[in-house]
Design a protein around this motif. Structure first.
Motif, short mmCIF file in Angstrom:
data_model
loop_
_atom_site.label_atom_id
_atom_site.label_comp_id
_atom_site.label_asym_id
_atom_site.label_seq_id
_atom_site.Cartn_x
_atom_site.Cartn_y
_atom_site.Cartn_z
N UNK A 92 0.96 -1.16 -0.11
CA UNK A 92 0.11 0.01 -0.03
C UNK A 92 0.87 1.24 0.10
N UNK A 93 1.97 1.10 0.68
CA UNK A 93 2.70 2.42 0.78
C UNK A 93 3.22 2.74 -0.58
N UNK A 94 3.71 1.53 -1.30
CA UNK A 94 4.38 1.56 -2.44
C UNK A 94 3.23 2.13 -3.51
N UNK A 95 2.10 1.89 -3.42
CA UNK A 95 0.95 2.26 -4.22
C UNK A 95 0.95 3.83 -4.09
N UNK A 96 0.88 4.24 -2.74
CA UNK A 96 0.47 5.41 -2.60
C UNK A 96 1.73 6.46 -2.88
N UNK A 97 2.83 5.94 -3.31
CA UNK A 97 3.98 6.65 -3.77
C UNK A 97 3.96 6.30 -5.69
#
Lengths: 299, 442
Positions: free
Chosen positions: B315-320
């Motif tokens: 999820x963190x990577x997606x928000x990046x």
């Protein structure tokens, strides 16, 4: 419960504060939430996690959501960040409705979520490289951001070697390096000890003052909410609805001395009353068993 | 001893050494203390009972209960011969029978170094041995002959020399000679050879070239390693990408995993006939067996490892701003790599099990081929060195990969906090001396 002091009403604003809010409301709308609802289907039936929320956030505003546990704070921030989908309603960023997560909406999680296999610098470079930025440029930008959060000395270190506060600063730098339109922070300091938390709050305010970013913050800490925010959305549980939208009357720039200012205390008192409403069943106490009489007449 | 408290490094390595020494010590005690166990008699001198088809030769083991019956039977036979001789009606003895009786001394002669192993049927040399022992010019040092047997030797020699004062292949007594009385030492069963026997047999097998066209032990070893290597490599090449896809995308998971889960319950060896039928009798079916044995487990295990990656990292990577392909390449793969590496270590251990079966299908090859051949011949002293070699190979490759792990994944918690094993310390020292110094200081 009567207060020993006479506190001013939290609705009273000094002219400077009122002026600031007037300007703020004239800024363009960054995020618009319209009739947002989220339902979960559990074996016991339908649960209204969020019901018909409506609010808007202006550019460079610092807005905080607070509420009792189970009121849907996390659901709300996840929907706004694009990690969850609403059952109905709309979320619009700069007037455009959005689908799924994107780099325009950065997110900082409570449990840091740094990539453990990347050095601190590479973590900050992640979003930039994903965007297709060249390695050299990404590296120099990452270093700038680490400078801003005060961690340039730790650029080559792996996240596991950092303290909780440092990890969270890296996570903030990583999100900001992407130059998001809006930054979501989901109880980012919840796992930190009180002192680190206080210094992180100051850090965040300092960064926010220097960077053009709108901040959407979730917390359950009343002091934190009052200290950081322009406006506070108070959610109530079952169903998750907006209880009140408070404009914080505490003037900016904020400093720790303001924790005891009348405006601060008045706002905090109001939040307390909203979240812990005059204890509905206060008669219900925990049964206590005293094993032995101490007999020294100290009660 | 505190529950769940780590011991000091010194104590730890002491106990590690001990964990190997304890079984070795037990083996030695059981082998060399004659009063522990030793249920058998290992024959040094044997004899054939008349009218009994079971034949024992020197080196064979008989149970302690049976041995007295055995030797008593021979004594009774000798008694009969002596009595007949005294009544001047000697029992007729064929040349063949007498030759057999004389040849029973051959193993003893070999043990003393008077005969080569190949010369056990050399009757002329044996004649010399009988003569030497009877006249006292030869003395058996390896096996102490009983008085009884020396008497038998003298008596037979009197008869033999009467017929043939010098060796003559045509002149043998026509009356029955005496039989040597069975003699032996107490011993453990054949399947528990003593440590020195195992070491000697192992040394012999690994240093000498077999006389026929058979491969040397090292060639067999290399052959076994080759089969493991290819079977496991193919398994990884096909299995890892599939497993990561299954672990990342529910579509692949639901499409493949149910069948794989079913297939892995079908024992791989049962397909061996099939493999031989369509791949021939070369190494291909063997590699195929190792492949099938590991592939299905590998896919399931690694798919699960992939699923265990923290969702919040994705999820963190997606928000990046990472898209699906970037998530796979930049988050999932590097994120699961250390655990995937551990899974592969465990699966590599399993592939040794499959190797043992693989080497027995079609033409028997490799180390297992050797174990199988020698096992059916009861040469357990030659079997054990090979089993131990396989064990050590597995153990040391695993230790090696375990040590390498901290170097490949320096960011994992184990690498940063865990004590370094000897192999890691060695590699660190070889690769970068300064970094090693920094680490120990920190």
């Amino acid at each position: 419960m009567s207060s020993p002091f006479e506190l001013p009403s939290y609705l009273e604003q000094s002219t400077a504060v009122a002026d600031r809010f007037r300007k703020l409301h004239n800024r363009p709308i960054k995020l618009q939430v319209h009739q947002l609802s989220k339902e979960f289907h559990s074996p016991k039936g339908k649960v209204n996690a969020l019901r018909e929320l409506n609010f808007q956030i202006h550019r460079r505003e610092f807005i905080t959501v607070i509420g009792p546990s189970g009121c849907g704070k996390t659901t709300l921030i996840r929907i706004l960040a694009g990690l969850d989908f609403p059952s109905s309603g709309q979320v619009m960023l700069d007037g455009k409705s959005m689908k799924g997560p994107s780099a325009e909406r950065g997110m900082v999680f409570q449990d840091y979520t740094l990539f453990p296999w990347l050095s601190v610098k590479k973590n900050v470079m992640f979003g930039l490289e994903v965007k297709g930025m060249g390695k050299m440029k990404a590296e120099s930008e990452a270093m700038e951001w680490l400078e801003i959060v005060g961690l340039s000395k730790f650029a080559e270190v792996y996240p596991s070697q950092l303290s909780g506060g440092m990890k969270q600063r890296v996570a903030i730098a990583r999100s900001l390096a992407n130059r998001p339109e809006i930054l979501f922070l989901d109880e980012p300091f919840g796992a930190l000890d009180a002192q680190t938390r206080a210094s992180m709050q100051d850090y965040l305010l300092k960064i926010w003052r220097n960077v053009d970013v709108t901040i959407f913050f979730v917390t359950h800490d009343l002091d934190e909410a009052v200290y950081l925010s322009d406006r506070i959305i108070v959610l109530k549980a079952n169903p998750g609805e907006i209880d009140e939208l408070i404009e914080v009357p505490v003037p900016r720039p904020r400093s720790p001395e303001q924790f005891l200012s009348p405006e601060f205390l008045a706002t905090k008192k109001r939040l307390e009353d909203l979240i812990r409403p005059a204890d509905s069943n206060s008669n219900e106490t925990v049964p206590m068993i005293r094993l032995t009489e101490i007999g020294d007449e100290v009660e | 001893m505190h529950i769940r408290k780590d011991l000091s490094p010194g104590k730890q390595s002491l106990l590690t050494t001990g964990s190997f020494l304890i079984p070795l010590f037990l083996w030695t005690i059981v082998s060399y203390a004659p009063f522990i166990w030793h249920p058998d008699i290992k024959l040094q001198v044997s004899a054939d009972r008349s009218g009994v088809t079971t034949v024992f030769t020197a080196g064979d083991r008989v149970s302690k209960e049976f041995f007295p019956t055995f030797s008593e039977a021979i004594r009774v036979e000798n008694q009969a011969i002596m009595e007949a001789r005294e009544q001047n009606k000697p029992i007729i003895g064929s040349r063949r029978d007498n030759l057999k009786k004389l040849r029973h001394l051959a193993p003893l002669a070999v043990a003393n170094g008077w005969l080569e192993v190949k010369e056990q049927q050399n009757d002329e040399k044996l004649y010399g041995v009988w003569k030497g022992l009877a006249e006292g010019s030869l003395k058996s040092t390896e096996v102490e002959l009983t008085e009884e047997n020396i008497e038998v030797i003298r008596s037979n020699w009197r008869l033999l020399s009467a017929y043939a004062p010098t060796y003559d292949s045509k002149r043998y007594p026509t009356e029955a000679m005496l039989k040597l009385i069975p003699q032996g030492v107490s011993s453990n069963p054949v399947y528990l050879p003593a440590p020195h026997e195992v070491i000697q047999a192992g040394w012999r097998d690994f240093t000498t070239k077999p006389d026929n066209d058979m491969p040397t032990m090292w060639e067999r070893y290399r052959h076994s390693l080759t089969i493991i290597f290819w079977g496991f490599t193919y398994s990884c090449l096909l299995g890892i990408p599939l497993a990561i896809l299954c672990g990342s995308l529910d579509f692949f998971s639901k499409l493949h995993e149910p069948f794989i889960d079913f297939f892995r319950y079908m024992p791989a060896p049962t397909f061996s006939v099939l493999f031989v039928a369509f791949l021939g009798t070369s190494d291909a079916p063997k590699i195929m067996l190792v492949f099938v044995g590991t592939f299905f487990q590998l896919v399931l295990v690694i798919a699960n490892t992939t699923r265990l990656l923290e969702k919040s990292l994705l999820e963190a990577a997606q928000t990046l701003g990472a898209n699906r392909r970037q998530l796979l390449k930049r988050v999932i793969v590097p994120g699961i790599l250390p655990n995937l590496y551990n899974d592969l270590r465990i699966l590599l251990g399993w592939s040794w099990t499959w190797l043992v079966i693989a080497e027995l299908i079609g033409e028997k090859t490799g180390l297992t081929g050797f174990i199988d051949t020698q096992g059916t011949r009861y040469n357990f002293d030659r079997v054990f060195p090979v089993i131990i070699l396989i064990g050590f190979t597995g153990f040391f490759t695993d230790r090696f990969f375990h040590g390498l792990r901290d170097l490949l994944f320096p960011w994992t918690e184990e690498a940063q906090t865990g004590a370094k094993g000897p192999i890691t310390r060695f590699i660190l020292r070889m690769s970068n001396h300064s970094s090693y110094a920094d680490r120990t200081k920190a």
